[in-house]
Design an enzyme around this catalytic site. Structure first.
Site, mmCIF file in Angstrom:
data_model
loop_
_atom_site.group_PDB
_atom_site.id
_atom_site.type_symbol
_atom_site.label_atom_id
_atom_site.label_comp_id
_atom_site.label_asym_id
_atom_site.label_seq_id
_atom_site.Cartn_x
_atom_site.Cartn_y
_atom_site.Cartn_z
ATOM 1 N N ALA A 53 8.995 -6.474 15.739
ATOM 2 C CA ALA A 53 8.390 -7.337 16.758
ATOM 3 C C ALA A 53 9.054 -8.715 16.754
ATOM 4 C CB ALA A 53 6.888 -7.455 16.512
ATOM 5 N N GLY A 54 9.116 -9.340 15.584
ATOM 6 C CA GLY A 54 9.660 -10.700 15.524
ATOM 7 C C GLY A 54 11.168 -10.732 15.732
ATOM 8 N N HIS A 275 -3.630 7.304 6.805
ATOM 9 C CA HIS A 275 -2.629 8.306 7.185
ATOM 10 C C HIS A 275 -2.814 9.572 6.345
ATOM 11 C CE1 HIS A 275 1.163 10.170 8.121
ATOM 12 N NE2 HIS A 275 1.517 9.177 8.902
ATOM 13 N N SER A 293 6.328 11.193 6.113
ATOM 14 C CA SER A 293 6.212 10.988 7.559
ATOM 15 C C SER A 293 5.424 12.082 8.284
ATOM 16 C CB SER A 293 7.607 10.922 8.156
ATOM 17 O OG SER A 293 7.537 11.030 9.551
ATOM 18 N N ARG A 339 -4.052 11.312 13.476
ATOM 19 C CA ARG A 339 -4.186 10.983 12.049
ATOM 20 C C ARG A 339 -5.624 10.870 11.581
ATOM 21 N NH1 ARG A 339 0.754 6.568 11.882
ATOM 22 N NH2 ARG A 339 2.323 8.162 12.212
HETATM 23 C C1 LIG Z 1 5.883 3.813 5.308
HETATM 24 C C2 LIG Z 1 5.652 3.518 6.758
HETATM 25 C C3 LIG Z 1 6.239 4.319 7.730
HETATM 26 C C4 LIG Z 1 6.027 4.058 9.086
HETATM 27 N N1 LIG Z 1 6.619 4.866 10.015
HETATM 28 C C5 LIG Z 1 6.421 4.604 11.333
HETATM 29 C C6 LIG Z 1 7.037 5.411 12.326
HETATM 30 O O1 LIG Z 1 7.762 6.350 12.038
HETATM 31 N N2 LIG Z 1 6.811 5.104 13.628
HETATM 32 C C7 LIG Z 1 6.014 4.058 14.001
HETATM 33 O O2 LIG Z 1 5.862 3.817 15.200
HETATM 34 N N3 LIG Z 1 5.434 3.269 13.068
HETATM 35 C C8 LIG Z 1 5.622 3.519 11.753
HETATM 36 N N4 LIG Z 1 5.012 2.707 10.820
HETATM 37 C C9 LIG Z 1 4.324 1.497 11.253
HETATM 38 C C10 LIG Z 1 5.363 0.418 11.587
HETATM 39 O O3 LIG Z 1 6.422 0.498 10.677
HETATM 40 C C11 LIG Z 1 4.811 -0.989 11.538
HETATM 41 O O4 LIG Z 1 3.598 -1.063 12.216
HETATM 42 C C12 LIG Z 1 5.778 -1.948 12.209
HETATM 43 O O5 LIG Z 1 7.064 -1.798 11.678
HETATM 44 C C13 LIG Z 1 5.319 -3.390 12.051
HETATM 45 O O6 LIG Z 1 6.313 -4.217 12.591
HETATM 46 P P1 LIG Z 1 6.070 -5.764 12.738
HETATM 47 O O7 LIG Z 1 7.338 -6.335 13.283
HETATM 48 O O8 LIG Z 1 4.822 -6.020 13.483
HETATM 49 O O9 LIG Z 1 5.822 -6.300 11.249
HETATM 50 P P2 LIG Z 1 6.692 -6.154 9.904
HETATM 51 O O10 LIG Z 1 7.834 -5.254 10.036
HETATM 52 O O11 LIG Z 1 5.692 -5.911 8.824
HETATM 53 O O12 LIG Z 1 7.299 -7.588 9.713
HETATM 54 C C14 LIG Z 1 6.528 -8.693 9.307
HETATM 55 C C15 LIG Z 1 7.431 -9.890 9.208
HETATM 56 O O13 LIG Z 1 6.634 -11.055 9.057
HETATM 57 C C16 LIG Z 1 7.105 -11.832 7.974
HETATM 58 N N5 LIG Z 1 5.955 -12.566 7.456
HETATM 59 C C17 LIG Z 1 4.698 -12.108 7.230
HETATM 60 N N6 LIG Z 1 3.914 -13.111 6.808
HETATM 61 C C18 LIG Z 1 4.681 -14.209 6.757
HETATM 62 C C19 LIG Z 1 4.443 -15.566 6.387
HETATM 63 N N7 LIG Z 1 3.230 -15.979 6.017
HETATM 64 N N8 LIG Z 1 5.479 -16.424 6.432
HETATM 65 C C20 LIG Z 1 6.728 -16.020 6.817
HETATM 66 N N9 LIG Z 1 7.006 -14.759 7.184
HETATM 67 C C21 LIG Z 1 5.982 -13.870 7.159
HETATM 68 C C22 LIG Z 1 7.733 -10.853 7.029
HETATM 69 O O14 LIG Z 1 8.668 -11.514 6.204
HETATM 70 C C23 LIG Z 1 8.394 -9.878 8.016
HETATM 71 O O15 LIG Z 1 9.631 -10.396 8.415
HETATM 72 C C24 LIG Z 1 5.200 2.985 9.466
HETATM 73 C C25 LIG Z 1 4.593 2.183 8.496
HETATM 74 C C26 LIG Z 1 4.798 2.471 7.151
HETATM 75 C C27 LIG Z 1 4.068 1.651 6.131
#
Ligand SMILES: Cc1cc2nc3c(=O)[nH]c(=O)nc-3n(C[C@H](O)[C@H](O)[C@H](O)COP(=O)(O)OP(=O)(O)OC[C@H]3O[C@@H](n4cnc5c(N)ncnc54)[C@H](O)[C@@H]3O)c2cc1C
Length: 648
Positions: A53-54, A275, A293, A339
């Site tokens: 996302a970010g 999950h 997965s 799930r």
């Molecule tokens: C093992 C696993 C497998 C998965 N497989 C799938 C899949 O196959 N398909 C699917 O659709 N989803 C899947 N998911 C879910 C999916 O991966 C996540 O929901 C998604 O990647 C979240 O992305 P995000 O960018 O929102 O956050 P994240 O990828 O968690 O990124 C968070 C970011 O915020 C930063 N951050 C957080 N707090 C702070 C702070 N206080 N200060 C500075 N930086 C901060 C971190 O450093 C990081 O860069 C899976 C999840 C897991 C756990």
């Protein structure tokens, strides 16, 4: 008046246009104000988080010409937790010609979320899904392809079509490399100022608008205040409140929670996804759990012995003494039920005494049929890295012995409340990805988180944030503004307090105990009695934390205990709100299963007349009696009418 919360005024999403759902996003884009390209470089946007996302948001905003300041706590943006995503990403491309469409993806997602998501958001998500794949392919993301060269697809739970695009079991990693390269290009051009190993510890709000953050350099301990015209949180989910989860160890709620304390409402905090296919817990030494997965359910068959307490090795149990319970109970969706349904079914058979492995907390995921049908090579090509990971962790070879799996905390559908523009209740604070509550209702379908994170970052935010910025300019805020000074002081005081307690219990011991309480009372099954008890337990453990926690070292150095202590302190406050939210929602829906509200055959029983709303909570500290205030956003269903969800 309820004992644990106050009832507040209703809240509404006023950003979404009405009228035909198919054109709402087009019309919103057209009505959004634009920032002239020449003015964009004068505007600064802070993006906290570099996951899908970010990362996608930062790259796209910088590409559009804004000056972006990006933050993450890892040593590199490409190590964000998104890298762990295995199975795939959904998109309504209909390459298989199997009846898929944007409307079907929209329908499946609203139904899969148990009718607790907004139709406008979900329709937009389904429609941008097709653009995401094109964007990623153009970046060079190596999606799996069929022999003829077309992108391959597989199925995930809650659907009867194949719409999941994947790159072996490393989809998140490959997508993140795409977003990261796009970011790197802008870092090289000087449009993104990248700050790895910096943790946001406070939000700065000036004249009611989000104008900056307080960050700590995690290597030197230096604390700085960073100002901007708008702030984007892309800080991920909070499943680690349960201590054990499939999330990376660093995942936490601090960025969102600090914003909540400053006035951002928190949506549906109790909606947690458990999950069904994770490697079972193996003992008290463990600090995290590993996901297998959902894609494995395309070919793996889930079963337990028919007889209770059957201790025979799986290979010694004949076919007619096995219960392929998902195929039996849900013949239309079989092993690919969503799930929440699969997790509860696993819990039920284990509760009946038919679970396998240590403690009877496991069910089999068996590939024998697939290996016989497709050959070992084909199975290896699809799932090889997952099988290898399983073997390394358990010491068992899943090509020979069925995998043992059990449900575990995985994803949080709750998060900061945002409107259709992804703007929180603090103007200028936008929230994307897992950190917001927006699109998945009470249960997220597999492979939809990556879709949402990238949809938010590449396609939605750049338009809606532009609309906000175009309403400026907002007067510059100086570093010595009283709100900036106060926010910085609050961070310094909190760190000093954590370091000064010098008690006799480790941060981890508190976190583990909190996690036990949450799993026991706010996990797969919740009851009024259990939740009430949990709130009391959390409060007393939190008091003990502030008396007895020991944080060695100083604040002016790399100090992982200090980092963890701050995060666990926020988890305590979140945990209480999750239990209050779960307590107030006297219905079962999706991942939120209240034992008091179930059908005669044990399925979730919703109460649409009373609970068809988003629960948006205002910070407890904002009210004189210290209770959180509940604001309800009523959900309207014009297209997919709520019905009893059936996968039978
Ligand atoms: C093992 C696993 C497998 C998965 N497989 C799938 C899949 O196959 N398909 C699917 O659709 N989803 C899947 N998911 C879910 C999916 O991966 C996540 O929901 C998604 O990647 C979240 O992305 P995000 O960018 O929102 O956050 P994240 O990828 O968690 O990124 C968070 C970011 O915020 C930063 N951050 C957080 N707090 C702070 C702070 N206080 N200060 C500075 N930086 C901060 C971190 O450093 C990081 O860069 C899976 C999840 C897991 C756990």
């Amino acid at each position: 008046m309820p004992e644990f919360w106050n009832d507040g005024d209703p809240i509404a999403d006023t950003a979404a246009p009405d009228g035909p759902i198919e054109t709402r996003w087009e019309r919103r884009k057209f009505s959004a104000k634009l920032v002239n390209p020449a003015n964009r470089r004068k505007l600064t946007v802070i993006v906290v988080g570099t996951g899908l996302a970010g990362g996608s948001a930062a790259a796209t905003l910088a590409e559009a010409g804004y000056h972006v300041k990006s933050y993450c706590y890892q040593d590199s943006p490409r190590r964000a937790h998104s890298i762990a995503a295995q199975g795939g990403i959904n998109a309504a491309k209909n390459y298989r010609n199997d009846g898929d469409s944007i409307y079907r993806l929209f329908y499946d997602t609203v139904k899969g979320g148990d009718f607790r998501a907004r139709e406008s958001n979900v329709y937009r998500l389904a429609s941008v899904s097709v653009n995401i794949i094109d964007q990623c392919v153009a970046q060079g993301v190596p999606f799996a392809r069929e022999y003829g060269g077309l992108l391959d697809n597989r199925s995930f739970g809650g659907t009867q079509v194949s719409r999941t695009f994947y790159a072996r079991g490393q989809t998140g990693q490959q997508l993140l490399l795409g977003a990261y390269q796009a970011m790197e290009r802008q870092i090289g051009l000087g449009n993104i100022e990248m700050n790895a190993r910096h943790e946001m510890l406070e939000l700065i709000v000036v004249d009611g608008k989000a104008r900056g953050i307080v960050v700590r350099d995690m290597v030197t301990g230096e604390i700085t205040t960073e100002m901007a015209d708008a702030v984007v949180l892309a800080s991920g989910g909070y499943g680690n409140v349960f201590f054990l989860s499939t999330n990376a160890k660093g995942c936490n709620v601090t960025a969102s929670w600090r914003a909540h304390r400053k006035g951002a409402l928190f949506g549906n905090p109790c909606y947690t996804q458990i999950h069904p296919t994770c490697i079972p817990e193996s003992g008290t030494h463990q600090s995290k759990l590993t996901l297998m997965s959902e894609s494995l359910r395309n070919d793996g068959r889930v079963w337990v012995p028919l007889a209770r307490g059957d201790q025979r090795a799986p290979g010694d149990i004949p076919e007619d003494e096995r219960d392929y319970y998902l195929e039996r109970i849900y013949p239309s969706f079989g092993n690919l039920v969503p799930r929440d349904i699969a997790s509860r079914a696993a819990k039920n058979v284990c509760d009946e005494g038919r679970g396998v492995g240590p403690g009877g907390l496991g069910v089999y995921l068996d590939f024998a049929d697939a290996i016989q049908r497709l050959g070992k090579k084909a199975v290896e090509a699809k799932y090889g890295n997952l099988f290898e990971m399983y073997q390394r962790i358990t010491g068992e070879d899943p090509y020979v012995t069925p995998m043992r799996i059990y449900p575990a905390v995985h994803y949080t559908m709750g998060g900061l409340w945002v409107d259709y523009d992804l703007q929180s209740t603090i103007p200028g604070l936008f929230v994307v990805g897992e950190a917001n509550f927006s699109d998945h209702g009470a249960n997220r379908l597999g492979a939809s988180a990556l879709m949402q994170g990238l949809g938010d970052g590449y396609f939605v935010l750049p338009t809606t944030l532009g609309n906000y910025l175009a309403s400026g300019p907002y007067a510059p805020v100086s570093q010595d503004h009283e709100e900036v000074v106060a926010a910085r002081k609050a961070v310094e005081d909190r760190i000093a307090k954590l370091l000064s307690i010098n008690g006799d219990r480790t941060v981890d011991s508190f976190h583990r105990e909190l996690g036990h309480i949450m799993w026991e009372y706010c996990g797969m099954e919740r009851t009024e009695e259990g939740l009430t008890k949990a709130i009391g337990l959390i409060r007393s453990l939190r008091d003990e934390f502030w008396q007895r926690v020991k944080v060695p070292g100083t604040g002016e150095q790399l100090n992982q205990n200090l980092e963890k202590a701050g995060r666990v302190a926020d988890f305590f406050e979140l945990a209480e709100l999750m239990c209050i939210d779960a307590l107030h929602r006297r219905e079962s829906c999706g991942g939120h299963f209240r034992a008091e509200s179930q059908t005669p055959d044990g399925e979730a029983l919703r109460h649409d007349d009373e609970f068809s709303y988003v629960a948006a909570w205002e910070y407890a500290g904002a009210s004189p009696d210290g209770k959180p205030t509940l604001h309800k956003e009523q959900l309207e269903f014009e297209y997919v009418h709520p019905s009893t969800r059936s996968y039978k």
